[in-house]
Design a protein around this motif. Structure first.
Motif, PDB file in Angstrom:
ATOM      1  N   ALA A 132       4.942  -2.449  -5.414  1.00 13.34           N
ATOM      2  CA  ALA A 132       3.718  -2.976  -4.800  1.00 13.34           C
ATOM      3  C   ALA A 132       3.457  -4.401  -5.265  1.00 13.34           C
ATOM      4  CB  ALA A 132       2.535  -2.076  -5.138  1.00 13.34           C
ATOM      5  N   ALA A 133       3.645  -4.647  -6.562  1.00 14.78           N
ATOM      6  CA  ALA A 133       3.419  -5.985  -7.107  1.00 14.78           C
ATOM      7  C   ALA A 133       4.397  -6.994  -6.502  1.00 14.78           C
ATOM      8  CB  ALA A 133       3.541  -5.963  -8.628  1.00 14.78           C
TER       9      ALA A 133
ATOM     10  N   ARG B 137       0.825  -1.224   0.000  1.00 19.02           N
ATOM     11  CA  ARG B 137       0.000   0.000   0.000  1.00 19.02           C
ATOM     12  C   ARG B 137       0.849   1.259   0.000  1.00 19.02           C
ATOM     13  NH1 ARG B 137      -5.225  -0.196   3.842  1.00 19.02           N
ATOM     14  NH2 ARG B 137      -6.443  -1.512   2.462  1.00 19.02           N
TER      15      ARG B 137
ATOM     16  N   ASP C  32       5.940   2.781  -6.236  1.00 20.12           N
ATOM     17  CA  ASP C  32       5.549   2.517  -7.622  1.00 20.12           C
ATOM     18  C   ASP C  32       4.856   1.159  -7.720  1.00 20.12           C
ATOM     19  OD1 ASP C  32       7.473   0.364  -8.164  1.00 20.12           O
ATOM     20  OD2 ASP C  32       8.991   1.939  -8.226  1.00 20.12           O
ATOM     21  N   ASP C  33       4.214   0.925  -8.864  1.00 23.53           N
ATOM     22  CA  ASP C  33       3.417  -0.286  -9.053  1.00 23.53           C
ATOM     23  C   ASP C  33       4.262  -1.557  -9.026  1.00 23.53           C
ATOM     24  OD1 ASP C  33       1.178   1.281  -9.218  1.00 23.53           O
ATOM     25  OD2 ASP C  33       1.108   1.287 -11.415  1.00 23.53           O
ATOM     26  N   ASP C  34       5.493  -1.488  -9.553  1.00 20.90           N
ATOM     27  CA  ASP C  34       6.354  -2.671  -9.558  1.00 20.90           C
ATOM     28  C   ASP C  34       6.710  -3.099  -8.137  1.00 20.90           C
ATOM     29  OD1 ASP C  34       6.324  -2.770 -12.302  1.00 20.90           O
ATOM     30  OD2 ASP C  34       8.230  -1.724 -12.554  1.00 20.90           O
TER      31      ASP C  34
END
Length: 194
Positions: free
Chosen positions: A36-37, A28, A32-34
């Motif tokens: 978080a993934a 959360r 960045d999205d990477d």
């Protein structure tokens, strides 16, 4: 981690539940999205070792850890749920979290000041980084820290987010010892370095 966690016949060890919650919170707060993934993947890999998976129930912001066998094609199949007590629910937010954070921050800041007064700025800078990590990721007081959280701080957070000098890096474990000495607790999961 949360005292409000609901479970009856829990199949997942507490440290696995704690780690799943930690990874969810890190995802959360990821920049960045990477990133978080990556946290989400790590959580799924951890849970899969026990035959579990995770989802966040949006209506009340609860992390639900449940047997993977309940899911087919991405949806929970009600007919596959033999015992709802097998799931573990971890509230991710609750009224008063901000007040809790402020109280934890004030408590930990006082400990950091004591380290600064007694041992100097290099140790204080390391302790401040640790206090920031605890407050922002766990809303946790120093004395309530787990060994797993210290490992994450030293291996992930500290090198990436604290911007330590070489001297700070050389003494970070000693700095943590000094911080825990203030609350008269041994550093969880670590042998003394001094």
């Amino acid at each position: 981690m949360s005292e409000e966690r609901e479970h009856s016949e829990q199949e997942l060890p507490d440290d696995v539940v704690d780690e799943a919650e930690r990874l969810t919170r890190l995802a959360r707060n990821a920049v960045d999205d990477d990133e978080a993934a990556a946290y989400d993947r790590h959580r799924e890999e951890l849970l899969s070792e026990y035959g579990f998976t995770a989802r966040i129930r949006g209506e009340d912001d609860v992390l639900v850890l449940h047997p993977a066998e309940w899911v087919e094609d991405g949806a929970i199949r009600v007919e596959r749920i033999d015992d709802t007590g097998r799931a573990v629910e971890v509230p991710l937010s609750a009224p008063g979290d901000e007040d809790d954070w402020e109280a934890v921050e004030a408590h930990n800041a006082t400990l950091v000041e004591r380290v600064a007064d007694e041992h100097g700025e290099i140790h204080a800078a390391n302790c401040r980084a640790f206090a920031d990590f605890l407050g922002n990721h766990y809303v946790r007081r120093v004395e309530d820290t787990t060994a797993a959280e210290i490992d994450v701080f030293l291996s992930e957070y500290y090198p990436r987010n604290a911007w330590p000098s070489e001297r700070q890096r050389d003494v970070v474990e000693q700095s943590l010892e000094l911080l825990f000495e203030v609350v008269d607790v041994n550093v969880p999961g670590r042998s003394r370095v001094r």
